[in-house]
Design a protein around this motif. Structure first.
Motif, short mmCIF file in Angstrom:
data_model
loop_
_atom_site.label_atom_id
_atom_site.label_comp_id
_atom_site.label_asym_id
_atom_site.label_seq_id
_atom_site.Cartn_x
_atom_site.Cartn_y
_atom_site.Cartn_z
N ARG A 240 5.08 0.34 14.02
CA ARG A 240 3.80 0.24 13.33
C ARG A 240 3.79 -1.01 12.44
O ARG A 240 4.83 -1.44 11.94
CB ARG A 240 3.56 1.48 12.47
CG ARG A 240 3.53 2.78 13.26
CD ARG A 240 2.23 2.96 13.98
NE ARG A 240 2.17 4.22 14.72
CZ ARG A 240 1.05 4.78 15.16
NH1 ARG A 240 -0.11 4.17 14.97
NH2 ARG A 240 1.08 5.93 15.82
N PRO A 241 2.61 -1.60 12.20
CA PRO A 241 2.55 -2.83 11.40
C PRO A 241 2.88 -2.59 9.95
O PRO A 241 2.55 -1.54 9.38
CB PRO A 241 1.09 -3.29 11.57
CG PRO A 241 0.33 -2.04 11.90
CD PRO A 241 1.29 -1.20 12.71
N TYR A 242 3.54 -3.57 9.35
CA TYR A 242 3.86 -3.51 7.92
C TYR A 242 2.63 -3.85 7.10
O TYR A 242 1.88 -4.78 7.42
CB TYR A 242 4.98 -4.50 7.59
CG TYR A 242 5.23 -4.66 6.10
CD1 TYR A 242 6.10 -3.80 5.43
CD2 TYR A 242 4.60 -5.66 5.37
CE1 TYR A 242 6.32 -3.93 4.07
CE2 TYR A 242 4.82 -5.80 4.01
CZ TYR A 242 5.68 -4.93 3.36
OH TYR A 242 5.90 -5.07 2.02
N LYS A 243 2.40 -3.10 6.02
CA LYS A 243 1.31 -3.40 5.10
C LYS A 243 1.84 -3.27 3.67
O LYS A 243 2.45 -2.27 3.32
CB LYS A 243 0.13 -2.44 5.30
CG LYS A 243 -1.03 -2.71 4.34
CD LYS A 243 -2.17 -1.73 4.53
CE LYS A 243 -3.29 -2.00 3.52
NZ LYS A 243 -4.42 -1.04 3.68
N ALA A 244 1.60 -4.29 2.88
CA ALA A 244 2.04 -4.27 1.48
C ALA A 244 1.21 -3.25 0.70
O ALA A 244 -0.02 -3.33 0.68
CB ALA A 244 1.90 -5.66 0.86
#
Length: 396
Positions: A240-244
């Motif tokens: 899954r994409p990383y999100k800050a």
């Protein structure tokens, strides 16, 4: 006509003649009318045109480069440089690099995929910081220790797309089997809720925020209540994409953008325990670890190159643009808090959030002090590849 009128007329005529020489005639940014992609350009330079660095920084970079040579010395481009490095001591580190390497300035460009139009050019990017944390854990789940540090589950399937589509080299799919279909693997929220993954736990923590930041750092040390020390490193992730998560805190009005740091996020979580799960689940990415046995306890954690990192001399890069093992001269600056330095470093790691030609993660080392420095860093960065004389970026 008055003198003032004459002066105004002359000024206007000069502006007209020079077109873009006056603010009133500034050219508007070029409108983008097609899909774009980010590309990189390297321009040959000279050390006399780069900012200066301290002797101790050159020595640290030499030490890191010698470690990288354990892997890259077999490659023709690096063989001679690695051979010379092995016989160079710390006092001669700066001379070694300046006599044997050529700096290549890095520029990032936004280019139209249909027309090849260059819409923007910049030599400035972003550098953040990371470190190796220490967590106090339990080997077993307890009433207090309920957050697992997980190894990779058996149901995580990895598909190398290049095997079927060579043009997709370096790209992988991560998922799990559901019936006869391969579906995306679970999000962070679903992984945390699953009880069948407990058998993959390496240890258990009483601090979900600490485990979250351990996943962001990618490696760390775990000290059990019995006194055992376990080193863990990145093994895989859920695809899954990383999100800050800091962006969510800003969007919700909990923190100002300039207040964001690892420390401020920790403090907010401590003061808002009922909202911690919501905060952490904003990032759907989840990292799995493996226990690192053996090795020198005095060396840094193992990076993506498969070799130990060197504090203040190793960086994570986007390997689409910079090959692992390559020395890089980085010059960074920021305010609030102030941070300015120019250091030679070596590309020895990667990271889920490290995307782009001028995007770095600076390894500060182990422990609380390193954590403070890493958590506060969000710097503007300029960079130069340092390549052996006669070697071009394209040849690598």
């Amino acid at each position: 006509m008055t003198k003032r009128s004459i002066a105004s007329l002359v000024s206007a005529l000069i502006c007209l003649a020079l077109l873009n020489g006056c603010s009133s005639n500034k050219q508007k940014p070029q409108e983008i009318t097609e899909p774009t992609e980010e590309s990189v350009r390297f321009e040959i330079s000279a050390f006399s045109d780069t900012p200066s660095s301290e002797q101790e920084d050159w020595a640290a970079a030499l030490s890191a480069f010698k470690i990288s040579c354990r892997s890259i010395y077999r490659k023709t481009a690096w063989a001679e440089a690695c051979s010379k490095a092995s016989g160079t001591d710390a006092q001669n580190a700066e001379a070694f690099f300046k006599n044997n390497f050529t700096p290549w300035k890095i520029e990032k460009r936004t280019i139209g995929t249909q027309t090849g139009t260059v819409y923007s050019v910049s030599d400035t990017g972003l550098m953040t910081g990371y470190y190796e944390p220490l967590l106090t854990v339990s080997k077993h789940r307890t009433e207090r220790h309920t957050t697992p540090i997980l190894s990779t589950p058996d149901d995580l399937i990895i598909v190398d797309l290049a095997e079927a589509y060579p043009k997709l080299k370096g790209m992988r799919l991560r998922g799990k089997i559901q019936g006869r279909k391969l579906v995306p693997y679970d999000t962070r929220a679903k992984i945390v809720a699953r009880k069948d993954l407990d058998k993959y736990s390496i240890a258990w923590s009483d601090d979900p925020v600490a485990v979250f930041f351990l996943q962001i750092q990618g490696s760390g040390r775990l000290r059990t209540e019995e006194g055992e020390l376990i080193r863990v490193g990145y093994d895989d992730q859920n695809g899954r994409p990383y999100k800050a998560v800091g962006s969510w805190l800003v969007d919700q009005g909990y923190l100002k953008h300039h207040e964001l740091s690892m420390q401020s996020i920790r403090a907010w979580a401590q003061n808002n325990p009922d909202k911690v799960d919501t905060l952490l689940n904003q990032n759907q990415s989840f990292v799995f670890f493996k226990e690192k046995k053996g090795g020198d306890p005095n060396e840094g954690p193992i990076g993506a190159q498969g070799l130990p990192l060197t504090p203040k001399a190793s960086v994570a890069v986007d390997r689409r643009y910079i090959s692992l093992g390559t020395p890089v001269l980085v010059s960074v600056s920021q305010t609030n808090p102030n941070l300015n330095f120019t250091k030679p470093v070596v590309a020895q790691d990667t990271g889920g959030a490290i995307k782009g030609p001028i995007r770095f993660d600076f390894f500060w080392g182990f422990g609380d002090e390193a954590g403070k420095n890493a958590g506060r860093q969000k710097s503007q960065a300029r960079a130069w590849l340092l390549l052996p004389n006669g070697i071009t970026p394209e040849s690598l």
